[in-house]
Design a protein around this motif. Structure first.
Motif, PDB file in Angstrom:
ATOM      1  N   ASP A  46      -1.594   5.858   7.317  1.00 51.87           N
ATOM      2  CA  ASP A  46      -1.237   4.479   7.632  1.00 51.87           C
ATOM      3  C   ASP A  46      -1.873   4.109   8.964  1.00 51.87           C
ATOM      4  O   ASP A  46      -1.806   4.889   9.930  1.00 51.87           O
ATOM      5  CB  ASP A  46       0.278   4.333   7.790  1.00 51.87           C
ATOM      6  CG  ASP A  46       0.999   4.124   6.484  1.00 51.87           C
ATOM      7  OD1 ASP A  46       0.350   4.187   5.430  1.00 51.87           O
ATOM      8  OD2 ASP A  46       2.223   3.890   6.526  1.00 51.87           O
ATOM      9  N   VAL A  50       3.816   2.696   4.392  1.00 50.87           N
ATOM     10  CA  VAL A  50       4.932   3.642   4.477  1.00 50.87           C
ATOM     11  C   VAL A  50       5.597   3.640   5.854  1.00 50.87           C
ATOM     12  O   VAL A  50       6.821   3.567   5.982  1.00 50.87           O
ATOM     13  CB  VAL A  50       4.424   5.063   4.128  1.00 50.87           C
ATOM     14  CG1 VAL A  50       5.484   6.112   4.414  1.00 50.87           C
ATOM     15  CG2 VAL A  50       3.991   5.117   2.666  1.00 50.87           C
ATOM     16  N   LYS A  75       3.517   4.027  -1.597  1.00 51.04           N
ATOM     17  CA  LYS A  75       4.147   4.597  -2.791  1.00 51.04           C
ATOM     18  C   LYS A  75       5.617   4.856  -2.465  1.00 51.04           C
ATOM     19  O   LYS A  75       5.939   5.311  -1.360  1.00 51.04           O
ATOM     20  CB  LYS A  75       3.451   5.909  -3.163  1.00 51.04           C
ATOM     21  CG  LYS A  75       2.043   5.702  -3.704  1.00 51.04           C
ATOM     22  CD  LYS A  75       1.398   7.050  -3.993  1.00 51.04           C
ATOM     23  CE  LYS A  75       0.095   7.140  -3.226  1.00 51.04           C
ATOM     24  NZ  LYS A  75      -0.516   8.452  -3.200  1.00 51.04           N
ATOM     25  N   ARG A 132       0.817  -1.211   0.000  1.00 50.51           N
ATOM     26  CA  ARG A 132       0.000   0.000   0.000  1.00 50.51           C
ATOM     27  C   ARG A 132       0.854   1.266   0.000  1.00 50.51           C
ATOM     28  O   ARG A 132       0.318   2.358   0.170  1.00 50.51           O
ATOM     29  CB  ARG A 132      -0.917   0.014   1.245  1.00 50.51           C
ATOM     30  CG  ARG A 132      -1.838  -1.189   1.376  1.00 50.51           C
ATOM     31  CD  ARG A 132      -2.901  -1.212   0.298  1.00 50.51           C
ATOM     32  NE  ARG A 132      -3.804  -2.343   0.449  1.00 50.51           N
ATOM     33  CZ  ARG A 132      -3.688  -3.501  -0.192  1.00 50.51           C
ATOM     34  NH1 ARG A 132      -2.692  -3.689  -1.044  1.00 50.51           N
ATOM     35  NH2 ARG A 132      -4.561  -4.481  -0.007  1.00 50.51           N
ATOM     36  N   ASN A 153       6.553   8.158  -1.128  1.00 51.24           N
ATOM     37  CA  ASN A 153       6.195   8.374   0.276  1.00 51.24           C
ATOM     38  C   ASN A 153       7.163   7.672   1.224  1.00 51.24           C
ATOM     39  O   ASN A 153       7.410   8.143   2.337  1.00 51.24           O
ATOM     40  CB  ASN A 153       4.762   7.933   0.542  1.00 51.24           C
ATOM     41  CG  ASN A 153       3.739   8.807  -0.169  1.00 51.24           C
ATOM     42  OD1 ASN A 153       2.761   8.332  -0.694  1.00 51.24           O
ATOM     43  ND2 ASN A 153       3.989  10.109  -0.209  1.00 51.24           N
ATOM     44  N   THR A 192      -4.408   1.248   5.106  1.00 51.61           N
ATOM     45  CA  THR A 192      -4.350   2.673   4.816  1.00 51.61           C
ATOM     46  C   THR A 192      -5.773   3.203   4.693  1.00 51.61           C
ATOM     47  O   THR A 192      -6.703   2.460   4.352  1.00 51.61           O
ATOM     48  CB  THR A 192      -3.607   2.951   3.494  1.00 51.61           C
ATOM     49  OG1 THR A 192      -4.229   2.215   2.450  1.00 51.61           O
ATOM     50  CG2 THR A 192      -2.149   2.551   3.579  1.00 51.61           C
ATOM     51  N   THR A 194       0.676   9.909   5.805  1.00 53.45           N
ATOM     52  CA  THR A 194       1.753   9.526   4.889  1.00 53.45           C
ATOM     53  C   THR A 194       1.603  10.151   3.500  1.00 53.45           C
ATOM     54  O   THR A 194       2.463   9.926   2.642  1.00 53.45           O
ATOM     55  CB  THR A 194       1.824   7.999   4.737  1.00 53.45           C
ATOM     56  OG1 THR A 194       0.566   7.519   4.279  1.00 53.45           O
ATOM     57  CG2 THR A 194       2.190   7.331   6.048  1.00 53.45           C
TER      58      THR A 194
END
Lengths: 210, 140
Positions: free
Chosen positions: B115, A173, A18, A16, A21, B130, B103
């Motif tokens: 997140d 992230v 990127k 999930r 990020n 997310t 994020t």
């Protein structure tokens, strides 16, 4: 130099995060890592080019793969077009010794990850299948480990004389950098990484307590 | 601290930690209300007989906790999407903490990505995911 050797981006079906990020997060939180290796599930991401992003953030961003075998999941560093033809990266039924051999034949290296985990970790299968040949390194610190999974990995690695790496196994992230691998030398390319892994010039570290 | 406008949000900021009520009684009550009544949600011993480590909190209840957490932080937020990956069961009668961090921010779209992690007292991630939320601009 410290690299997180096990991360997933949105290129993975359960990822999930990127990549931009990840970079932003590493810098905003001042994480003590110098880069990441993207290990997307059951594929190698030939198309993405993160060189500009890496340069802009002064981070190393490399690409590898996480494939699946009868002994569980395996990270493959040094993937080439030819290696992706040597076995089916998308399959969940690869043979670990074949993956190790193919990696070695193509100048890459295969590293079983989260080996202490039930079902998808190597040591969950060694009693039934025996100890596989050719393993030199396993992931001993994994950011997603639960219970005593890392300890099983550490104990198994010590018993077999395997070297150990660390990786966060991040899928979002904020989980990046929880575990990593410290190298004696600078790593700028995948060739550098494979050479350092083969030379054994590294140490697994965990940063989970931060 | 609560936020109301997208300008209030900073990349990397933590949402206030949220400790959900993961008692067996609450989980069983929720499961019954949604028609999932059964030992895996209302009886530790019965759940163990089904091969589970104990009674679990229903997954949709965990998702509800995530929504509640976000709305504690941003009461006027519009939840556009919550995407969860269940790595391990959230066990009933065990304490869990939900953490959230910003994020990604897209001021043009008026969206924020968060997140979300549900962890037990050993800091083991049980659920992660997310959320994408919509927040108004202050000038609107």
């Amino acid at each position: 130099m410290i690299l997180d050797l096990h991360t997933h981006s949105i290129k993975s079906d359960d990822g999930r995060a990127k990549v931009e990020n990840y970079c932003q997060w590493i810098r905003a939180r001042e994480l003590p890592i110098d880069g990441i290796v993207l290990t997307e599930h059951r594929q190698f991401d030939f198309e993405s080019d993160y060189s500009a992003l890496a340069k802009a953030n002064d981070l190393v961003i490399l690409k590898a793969s996480e494939v699946e075998t009868e002994y569980g999941h395996v990270l493959v560093y040094g993937v080439t077009e030819a290696l992706t033809q040597a076995f089916d990266f998308a399959s969940i039924n690869n043979v670990l010794e074949d993956v190790i051999q193919a990696a070695n034949d193509h100048g890459a290296i295969a590293v079983p990850c989260h080996p202490g985990r039930p079902k998808v970790g190597m040591f969950a299968h060694t009693e039934a299948l025996g100890m596989p040949q050719g393993v030199q390194i396993v992931e001993v610190y994994n950011g997603g480990s639960r219970d005593d999974e890392d300890q099983i990995a550490l104990d198994g690695a010590a018993a077999q004389g395997y070297l150990g790496i660390g990786g966060s196994d991040s899928h979002i992230v904020s989980h990046v950098g929880r575990c990593a691998t410290q190298f004696q030398d600078d790593i700028a390319t995948m060739d550098d990484l494979v050479a350092a892994l083969k030379a054994g010039n590294f140490e697994a570290i965990t940063l989970k307590t931060r | 601290m609560t936020v109301h406008y997208i300008e209030d949000v900073e990349f990397g900021s933590d949402l206030p930690a949220f400790i959900p009520d993961t008692s067996l009684a609450k989980g069983a009550q929720f499961a019954k209300l949604i028609g999932w009544d059964g030992p895996r949600f209302n009886d530790h011993e019965g759940a163990r007989k089904e091969g589970l480590p104990g009674a679990m909190i229903p997954g949709v209840m965990s998702q509800g906790f995530l929504v509640a957490m976000i709305h504690h932080w941003a009461p006027s937020a519009r939840i556009i999407n919550i995407d969860t990956v269940f790595r391990a069961p959230v066990m009933a009668d065990e304490s869990h903490t939900i953490s959230g961090v910003v994020t990604d921010i897209d001021p043009d779209a008026g969206t924020v990505e968060i997140d979300l992690t549900v962890a037990n007292t050993k800091q083991e991630t049980r659920v992660f995911g997310t959320a994408t939320i919509g927040l108004k601009a202050g000038a609107d």
